[in-house]
Design a protein around this motif. Structure first.
Motif, PDB file in Angstrom:
ATOM      1  N   GLU A 371      53.801  69.237  81.219  1.00 54.33           N
ATOM      2  CA  GLU A 371      54.815  68.523  80.735  1.00 54.33           C
ATOM      3  C   GLU A 371      55.830  69.405  80.886  1.00 54.33           C
ATOM      4  O   GLU A 371      55.672  70.837  80.906  1.00 54.33           O
ATOM      5  N   ALA A 372      57.042  69.266  80.905  1.00 52.43           N
ATOM      6  CA  ALA A 372      58.283  69.808  81.053  1.00 52.43           C
ATOM      7  C   ALA A 372      58.479  70.219  79.514  1.00 52.43           C
ATOM      8  O   ALA A 372      58.686  69.583  78.631  1.00 52.43           O
ATOM      9  N   THR A 373      58.939  71.835  79.730  1.00 50.63           N
ATOM     10  CA  THR A 373      58.940  72.236  78.226  1.00 50.63           C
ATOM     11  C   THR A 373      60.442  72.057  77.701  1.00 50.63           C
ATOM     12  O   THR A 373      61.379  72.179  78.482  1.00 50.63           O
ATOM     13  N   ASP A 374      60.659  71.512  76.363  1.00 53.15           N
ATOM     14  CA  ASP A 374      62.067  71.655  75.708  1.00 53.15           C
ATOM     15  C   ASP A 374      61.644  71.950  74.140  1.00 53.15           C
ATOM     16  O   ASP A 374      60.750  72.625  73.935  1.00 53.15           O
ATOM     17  N   ALA A 375      62.634  71.719  73.339  1.00 46.12           N
ATOM     18  CA  ALA A 375      62.812  72.238  72.061  1.00 46.12           C
ATOM     19  C   ALA A 375      61.314  71.328  71.272  1.00 46.12           C
ATOM     20  O   ALA A 375      60.976  72.286  70.243  1.00 46.12           O
ATOM     21  N   THR A 376      60.970  70.457  71.844  1.00 51.78           N
ATOM     22  CA  THR A 376      59.722  69.820  71.059  1.00 51.78           C
ATOM     23  C   THR A 376      58.426  69.848  71.676  1.00 51.78           C
ATOM     24  O   THR A 376      57.364  69.294  71.230  1.00 51.78           O
ATOM     25  N   HIS A 377      58.414  70.165  73.226  1.00 53.59           N
ATOM     26  CA  HIS A 377      57.306  70.048  73.960  1.00 53.59           C
ATOM     27  C   HIS A 377      57.056  71.387  74.546  1.00 53.59           C
ATOM     28  O   HIS A 377      57.833  72.126  75.114  1.00 53.59           O
ATOM     29  N   LEU A 378      55.634  71.543  74.964  1.00 54.61           N
ATOM     30  CA  LEU A 378      55.228  72.729  75.801  1.00 54.61           C
ATOM     31  C   LEU A 378      54.203  72.355  76.322  1.00 54.61           C
ATOM     32  O   LEU A 378      53.456  71.324  75.994  1.00 54.61           O
ATOM     33  N   ALA A 379      53.820  73.019  77.494  1.00 56.59           N
ATOM     34  CA  ALA A 379      52.532  72.568  78.199  1.00 56.59           C
ATOM     35  C   ALA A 379      51.280  72.905  77.669  1.00 56.59           C
ATOM     36  O   ALA A 379      50.280  72.762  78.039  1.00 56.59           O
ATOM     37  N   GLU A 380      51.349  73.767  76.650  1.00 54.71           N
ATOM     38  CA  GLU A 380      50.155  74.226  75.713  1.00 54.71           C
ATOM     39  C   GLU A 380      50.363  74.100  74.430  1.00 54.71           C
ATOM     40  O   GLU A 380      51.572  74.392  73.818  1.00 54.71           O
ATOM     41  N   PHE A 381      49.437  73.325  73.626  1.00 54.44           N
ATOM     42  CA  PHE A 381      49.550  73.097  72.199  1.00 54.44           C
ATOM     43  C   PHE A 381      48.367  72.991  71.510  1.00 54.44           C
ATOM     44  O   PHE A 381      47.297  73.128  72.361  1.00 54.44           O
ATOM     45  N   HIS A 382      48.304  72.860  70.277  1.00 53.06           N
ATOM     46  CA  HIS A 382      47.116  72.572  69.349  1.00 53.06           C
ATOM     47  C   HIS A 382      46.981  71.447  69.032  1.00 53.06           C
ATOM     48  O   HIS A 382      47.811  70.651  68.573  1.00 53.06           O
ATOM     49  N   GLN A 383      45.549  70.901  69.099  1.00 56.12           N
ATOM     50  CA  GLN A 383      45.321  69.605  68.552  1.00 56.12           C
ATOM     51  C   GLN A 383      44.321  69.639  67.428  1.00 56.12           C
ATOM     52  O   GLN A 383      43.364  70.453  67.463  1.00 56.12           O
ATOM     53  N   VAL A 384      44.521  69.029  66.242  1.00 51.67           N
ATOM     54  CA  VAL A 384      43.704  68.770  65.119  1.00 51.67           C
ATOM     55  C   VAL A 384      42.924  67.424  65.284  1.00 51.67           C
ATOM     56  O   VAL A 384      43.608  66.261  65.304  1.00 51.67           O
TER      57      VAL A 384
END
Length: 511
Positions: A371-384
């Motif tokens: 994904e394109a990174t912006d204020a609310t998105h990253l290419a890497e994140f954590h999932q619960v």
């Protein structure tokens, strides 16, 4: 003049104390160094350093005196140099009987602000008068009292006229107060004209030679602040993660192993009944591994059952009726969700020795999306993610689990909205009322895993699996009032703020 050295001031201070009739220096601003009084705050800071050194040897004692001084603002400095607005306007006008000058011309000569303020104050002082469409002088030689007052403040940091004058100048934003610190000094118990070098360490050589008997030692300062210790600090994400782990543990869940960042397309998509033609499997959404490019199929019989359910259907489903490629299943990728781990674990508990046993499992770890990174998105994140597998559980049980789980995180006002997922049916989005934002926000996705996903694994009929998932970053950003995810994770993160972030207690809810 450049600032003096504290060591150079020490003999001067001792000399002044020795020559004083009462052995004191009442005001250190009167200390003259190279023909100039040490009056400014920077100069007094150097005096303080010299006094601290002498006081540590008990040669002097001193008291700090705080007073208020006034300094000119930029506008005040301009008036002190060029004269007040009203005086400059009076100077620009002709004497009475001359050709009057109008407002447009005054603005060109003096500027809008000086023309406006000068006209108002000059009329108030009766320095000018109006003739026709313009103005002329009404007095011959006015006294520019404002400029004179500011020049006195500039040189003395006060005014002989007292508080009334200073308050008026402060009201006009021509001066501003500044805290001024200076010191009064007196002789100490070890006063002398010569500054001795005190020993700071008792050495083996001094003891052996006996030199310690005649040496003067510096007193130990028990009030001195120690060197700040630099320790590790938990990142805000880890603080929220640990709170969520404890909630899961308190609810009787066990943690799944999540150390497999690189996953096969089979576990990430196929085994979950995600069609091989699904848009999420395109390069623009998923990171594929270039080398090695191929994974091993975990179990041939299980693979065949998954292929059959995709191509031909079964267990009450018609499948996707589309070609199923082994090459597609064997692709390696960075997992797009931790549900790939949940799928593997469900397969293992379906085929464990002794057969299936009900289970409650959870995972919290990183996933990757192209994904394109912006204020609310990253290419890497954590999932619960939470998963419950048992006989004859229903959508009502799923809602009850989520109300209990999210209630422990402080989210007590929940709404559930029907949604679509390829591998769950029914599916729901979960919304929570956010008091700070004053609106409903989406916090999770959930559903009951489809039979097309579960029965090829070998799970007994009647076993249903409930699942829900959410990001870790979003509740962390809400809890710590972070508006840009790039300042929470990545190269823009302020390490100092990471150290200072408070601990988190999710059951208190979000402000």
């Amino acid at each position: 003049m450049s600032l003096p050295n504290p060591e150079a001031l020490q003999p001067l201070i001792l000399s002044l104390l020795a020559s004083s009739s009462d052995g004191t220096i009442p005001d250190t601003r009167k200390i003259e160094y190279n023909g100039v009084d040490l009056f400014t705050s920077d100069e007094q800071a150097v005096v303080r350093a010299a006094l601290d050194s002498l006081a540590s040897k008990e040669m002097v004692t001193y008291t700090q005196i705080t007073s208020t001084a006034f300094v000119l603002t930029p506008e005040g400095l301009e008036i002190a140099e060029k004269g007040s607005h009203e005086y400059r306007l009076w100077t620009a006008l002709p004497p009475k009987g001359g050709e009057p000058i109008g407002v447009p011309e005054l603005k060109k000569l003096l500027g809008d602000e000086t023309a406006k303020i000068g006209q108002m104050r000059a009329f108030k002082n009766k320095w000018i008068s109006k003739e026709g469409a313009g103005f002329v002088r009404a007095v011959d030689a006015p006294q520019d009292e404002t400029a004179e007052q500011l020049r006195e403040v500039r040189s003395t940091e006060g005014h002989s006229g007292g508080d009334a004058v200073l308050k008026e100048l402060q009201k006009r934003k021509l001066v501003q107060p500044r805290k001024n610190i200076h010191y009064s000094v007196a002789k100490g118990p070890q006063f002398a004209l010569e500054v001795k070098t005190l020993e700071t360490d008792l050495t083996e050589e001094m003891i052996a030679s006996g030199a310690w008997k005649d040496a003067a030692f510096k007193q130990y300062n028990f009030a001195a602040a120690g060197q700040p210790t630099e320790g590790g600090a938990l990142h805000p994400l880890l603080k929220v993660r640990e709170e969520m782990r404890q909630i899961f543990f308190d609810m009787g869940f066990t943690e799944m192993p999540t150390n497999r960042f690189v996953e096969s397309a089979f576990w990430n998509f196929d085994a979950m009944f995600v069609p091989q033609q699904h848009p999420a499997r395109e390069l623009q959404d998923t990171f594929y591994v270039k080398d090695p490019v191929q994974a091993k199929i975990p179990d041939e019989e299980y693979y065949e059952r998954v292929r059959d359910i995709h191509e031909s259907g079964g267990h009450g489903s018609i499948g996707y009726r589309a070609p199923f490629s082994r090459e597609e299943s064997e692709k390696l990728l960075l997992r797009t969700h931790t549900t790939a781990i949940s799928t593997d674990m469900l397969y293992k508990i379906a085929n464990q020795p002794g057969g299936f046993k009900p289970a409650k499992m959870f995972s919290i770890d990183r996933v990757f999306r192209n994904e394109a990174t912006d204020a609310t998105h990253l290419a890497e994140f954590h999932q619960v993610e939470g998963v419950v597998a048992d006989y004859d559980i229903t959508l009502g049980n799923l809602i009850a689990f989520m109300e209990e789980f999210f209630g422990r995180t402080g989210n007590t006002k929940l709404r559930f909205k029907p949604a679509y997922n390829p591998y769950t049916e029914p599916s729901m989005e979960v919304f929570s009322w956010h008091e700070g934002l004053g609106k409903w926000i989406e916090i999770a996705n959930s559903g009951i895993f489809r039979p097309e996903m579960l029965e090829p694994m070998g799970l007994p009929k009647g076993v249903r699996v409930l699942g829900w998932g959410m990001s870790l970053e979003r509740p962390t950003m809400i809890k710590y009032k972070i508006s840009d995810i790039r300042t929470l994770v990545g190269h823009k993160t302020d390490l100092d703020s990471v150290k200072k972030r408070a601990a988190v207690r999710l059951e208190k809810g979000d402000d």
